[in-house]
Scaffold this motif. Structure first.
Motif, PDB file in Angstrom:
ATOM      1  N   GLY A   1       0.778  -1.228   0.000  1.00 17.43           N
ATOM      2  CA  GLY A   1       0.000   0.000   0.000  1.00 17.43           C
ATOM      3  C   GLY A   1       0.809   1.278   0.000  1.00 17.43           C
ATOM      4  N   ALA A   2       2.105   1.185  -0.318  1.00 16.55           N
ATOM      5  CA  ALA A   2       2.980   2.362  -0.315  1.00 16.55           C
ATOM      6  C   ALA A   2       2.825   3.136   0.993  1.00 16.55           C
ATOM      7  CB  ALA A   2       2.702   3.249  -1.533  1.00 16.55           C
ATOM      8  N   ALA A   3       2.770   2.375   2.084  1.00 21.41           N
ATOM      9  CA  ALA A   3       2.483   2.961   3.399  1.00 21.41           C
ATOM     10  C   ALA A   3       3.511   3.996   3.831  1.00 21.41           C
ATOM     11  CB  ALA A   3       2.385   1.854   4.451  1.00 21.41           C
ATOM     12  N   ASN A   4       4.714   3.940   3.267  1.00 22.01           N
ATOM     13  CA  ASN A   4       5.726   4.921   3.658  1.00 22.01           C
ATOM     14  C   ASN A   4       5.452   6.303   3.051  1.00 22.01           C
ATOM     15  OD1 ASN A   4       6.293   3.543   1.208  1.00 22.01           O
ATOM     16  ND2 ASN A   4       8.355   4.391   1.181  1.00 22.01           N
ATOM     17  N   VAL A   5       4.601   6.393   2.005  1.00 23.57           N
ATOM     18  CA  VAL A   5       4.314   7.683   1.383  1.00 23.57           C
ATOM     19  C   VAL A   5       2.818   7.988   1.271  1.00 23.57           C
ATOM     20  CG1 VAL A   5       6.473   7.823   0.097  1.00 23.57           C
ATOM     21  CG2 VAL A   5       4.492   6.721  -0.955  1.00 23.57           C
ATOM     22  N   LEU A   6       1.966   6.966   1.304  1.00 21.96           N
ATOM     23  CA  LEU A   6       0.521   7.158   1.165  1.00 21.96           C
ATOM     24  C   LEU A   6      -0.209   6.798   2.460  1.00 21.96           C
ATOM     25  CD1 LEU A   6      -0.227   5.551  -2.339  1.00 21.96           C
ATOM     26  CD2 LEU A   6       0.146   7.967  -1.799  1.00 21.96           C
ATOM     27  N   HIS A   7      -1.257   7.548   2.740  1.00 18.73           N
ATOM     28  CA  HIS A   7      -2.127   7.264   3.887  1.00 18.73           C
ATOM     29  C   HIS A   7      -3.506   6.926   3.336  1.00 18.73           C
ATOM     30  CE1 HIS A   7      -4.050   7.636   7.782  1.00 18.73           C
ATOM     31  NE2 HIS A   7      -4.914   8.473   7.243  1.00 18.73           N
ATOM     32  N   SER A   8      -4.041   5.764   3.712  1.00 17.03           N
ATOM     33  CA  SER A   8      -5.359   5.342   3.247  1.00 17.03           C
ATOM     34  C   SER A   8      -6.438   6.249   3.836  1.00 17.03           C
ATOM     35  CB  SER A   8      -5.625   3.895   3.657  1.00 17.03           C
ATOM     36  OG  SER A   8      -6.943   3.530   3.300  1.00 17.03           O
ATOM     37  N   LEU A   9      -7.402   6.640   2.995  1.00 11.07           N
ATOM     38  CA  LEU A   9      -8.509   7.476   3.437  1.00 11.07           C
ATOM     39  C   LEU A   9      -9.786   6.671   3.644  1.00 11.07           C
ATOM     40  CD1 LEU A   9      -7.946  10.633   1.193  1.00 11.07           C
ATOM     41  CD2 LEU A   9      -7.303  10.290   3.590  1.00 11.07           C
ATOM     42  N   GLY A  10      -9.638   5.364   3.763  1.00  9.21           N
ATOM     43  CA  GLY A  10     -10.803   4.524   4.017  1.00  9.21           C
ATOM     44  C   GLY A  10     -10.701   3.206   3.298  1.00  9.21           C
ATOM     45  N   PRO A  11     -11.680   2.346   3.520  1.00  5.19           N
ATOM     46  CA  PRO A  11     -11.652   1.020   2.890  1.00  5.19           C
ATOM     47  C   PRO A  11     -12.064   1.091   1.415  1.00  5.19           C
ATOM     48  CG  PRO A  11     -13.655   1.281   4.150  1.00  5.19           C
ATOM     49  CD  PRO A  11     -12.822   2.524   4.399  1.00  5.19           C
ATOM     50  N   GLU A  12     -11.892  -0.016   0.740  1.00  6.62           N
ATOM     51  CA  GLU A  12     -12.346  -0.166  -0.639  1.00  6.62           C
ATOM     52  C   GLU A  12     -13.854   0.077  -0.698  1.00  6.62           C
ATOM     53  OE1 GLU A  12     -12.990  -3.893  -3.770  1.00  6.62           O
ATOM     54  OE2 GLU A  12     -12.064  -4.232  -1.834  1.00  6.62           O
ATOM     55  N   VAL A  13     -14.291   0.747  -1.751  1.00  8.47           N
ATOM     56  CA  VAL A  13     -15.715   0.986  -1.966  1.00  8.47           C
ATOM     57  C   VAL A  13     -16.078   0.385  -3.318  1.00  8.47           C
ATOM     58  CG1 VAL A  13     -17.519   2.724  -2.271  1.00  8.47           C
ATOM     59  CG2 VAL A  13     -15.703   3.092  -0.594  1.00  8.47           C
ATOM     60  N   TYR A  14     -17.061  -0.519  -3.323  1.00 14.22           N
ATOM     61  CA  TYR A  14     -17.503  -1.155  -4.562  1.00 14.22           C
ATOM     62  C   TYR A  14     -18.766  -0.467  -5.056  1.00 14.22           C
ATOM     63  CZ  TYR A  14     -19.551  -4.387  -7.854  1.00 14.22           C
ATOM     64  OH  TYR A  14     -20.103  -4.920  -8.993  1.00 14.22           O
ATOM     65  N   ALA A  15     -18.849  -0.240  -6.370  1.00 11.67           N
ATOM     66  CA  ALA A  15     -20.056   0.298  -6.998  1.00 11.67           C
ATOM     67  C   ALA A  15     -20.374  -0.545  -8.223  1.00 11.67           C
ATOM     68  CB  ALA A  15     -19.857   1.753  -7.393  1.00 11.67           C
ATOM     69  N   ALA A  16     -21.622  -0.971  -8.331  1.00  9.02           N
ATOM     70  CA  ALA A  16     -22.054  -1.764  -9.481  1.00  9.02           C
ATOM     71  C   ALA A  16     -22.072  -0.882 -10.722  1.00  9.02           C
ATOM     72  CB  ALA A  16     -23.444  -2.338  -9.221  1.00  9.02           C
ATOM     73  N   GLY A  17     -21.864  -1.506 -11.869  1.00  5.79           N
ATOM     74  CA  GLY A  17     -21.919  -0.790 -13.135  1.00  5.79           C
ATOM     75  C   GLY A  17     -23.340  -0.386 -13.479  1.00  5.79           C
ATOM     76  N   ASP A  18     -23.487   0.513 -14.419  1.00  8.19           N
ATOM     77  CA  ASP A  18     -24.807   1.006 -14.820  1.00  8.19           C
ATOM     78  C   ASP A  18     -25.712  -0.100 -15.340  1.00  8.19           C
ATOM     79  OD1 ASP A  18     -24.066   3.555 -14.131  1.00  8.19           O
ATOM     80  OD2 ASP A  18     -23.427   4.081 -16.158  1.00  8.19           O
ATOM     81  N   ASP A  19     -25.117  -1.089 -16.026  1.00  4.33           N
ATOM     82  CA  ASP A  19     -25.926  -2.150 -16.610  1.00  4.33           C
ATOM     83  C   ASP A  19     -25.932  -3.423 -15.760  1.00  4.33           C
ATOM     84  OD1 ASP A  19     -23.291  -2.736 -17.042  1.00  4.33           O
ATOM     85  OD2 ASP A  19     -23.550  -3.410 -19.106  1.00  4.33           O
ATOM     86  N   ASP A  20     -25.445  -3.323 -14.516  1.00  2.80           N
ATOM     87  CA  ASP A  20     -25.393  -4.489 -13.630  1.00  2.80           C
ATOM     88  C   ASP A  20     -26.790  -4.783 -13.092  1.00  2.80           C
ATOM     89  OD1 ASP A  20     -24.662  -6.522 -11.953  1.00  2.80           O
ATOM     90  OD2 ASP A  20     -23.756  -5.231 -10.443  1.00  2.80           O
ATOM     91  N   ASP A  21     -27.250  -5.996 -13.317  1.00  4.21           N
ATOM     92  CA  ASP A  21     -28.565  -6.386 -12.818  1.00  4.21           C
ATOM     93  C   ASP A  21     -28.466  -7.347 -11.638  1.00  4.21           C
ATOM     94  OD1 ASP A  21     -27.626  -8.583 -14.141  1.00  4.21           O
ATOM     95  OD2 ASP A  21     -29.176  -8.604 -15.682  1.00  4.21           O
ATOM     96  N   GLY A  22     -27.270  -7.425 -11.011  1.00  7.15           N
ATOM     97  CA  GLY A  22     -27.091  -8.263  -9.841  1.00  7.15           C
ATOM     98  C   GLY A  22     -26.750  -9.706 -10.144  1.00  7.15           C
ATOM     99  N   LEU A  23     -26.609 -10.052 -11.403  1.00  7.19           N
ATOM    100  CA  LEU A  23     -26.283 -11.426 -11.769  1.00  7.19           C
ATOM    101  C   LEU A  23     -24.796 -11.690 -11.622  1.00  7.19           C
ATOM    102  CD1 LEU A  23     -28.445 -11.758 -15.004  1.00  7.19           C
ATOM    103  CD2 LEU A  23     -28.977 -12.595 -12.713  1.00  7.19           C
TER     104      LEU A  23
END
Length: 133
Positions: free
Chosen positions: A64-86
């Motif tokens: 995570g490049a922890a020596n230079v980057l600081h995480s601003l939170g966990p991964e966030v998943y977003a479904a695509g526009d055409d995702d119907d949950g399948l």
């Protein structure tokens, strides 16, 4: 022309000019070809990768490049526009980081099914990160 009407017509141009003159505080990255990355200290990095957790594949942070980057939170998943949950319906996963310290680091994520041990990752994001003072 009434003064209020004229002001309303000019407002979008004024906002556009203001946005164009401001340096961008956020760097958007969506593919391996965007690497290596150079960030200024305190700049925000937004990493967005294609994702499909319904098929069992998950992005896993390896470095995570922890020596230079600081995480601003966990991964966030977003479904695509055409995702119907399948199963196989795609979307994207997003991570946010802040460039905290000057120096160099390594950001590496792999996409794999967590229960499949000893199997090569299905995909990888591997990027050198440099943060300038």
């Amino acid at each position: 022309m009434k003064p209020i009407t004229r002001a309303l017509r000019l407002a979008p141009l004024t906002l556009l000019a203001a946005c164009a003159s401001q340096p961008s505080g956020t760097l958007l990255v969506q593919q391996q070809e965007d690497c290596p990355l150079q960030l200024a200290r305190d700049q925000v990095l937004v990493l967005t990768l294609p994702s499909d957790p319904t098929s069992g594949y998950r992005w896993e942070m390896r470095e995570g490049a922890a020596n230079v980057l600081h995480s601003l939170g966990p991964e966030v998943y977003a479904a695509g526009d055409d995702d119907d949950g399948l199963v196989g319906g795609g979307g994207h996963s997003t991570w946010r980081f802040k460039a905290a310290e000057a120096g160099e680091g390594h950001l590496m994520l792999i996409s794999r099914r967590p229960w499949e041990t000893g199997v090569a990752p299905a995909d990888m994001f591997d990027c050198r990160v440099e943060v300038r003072p």
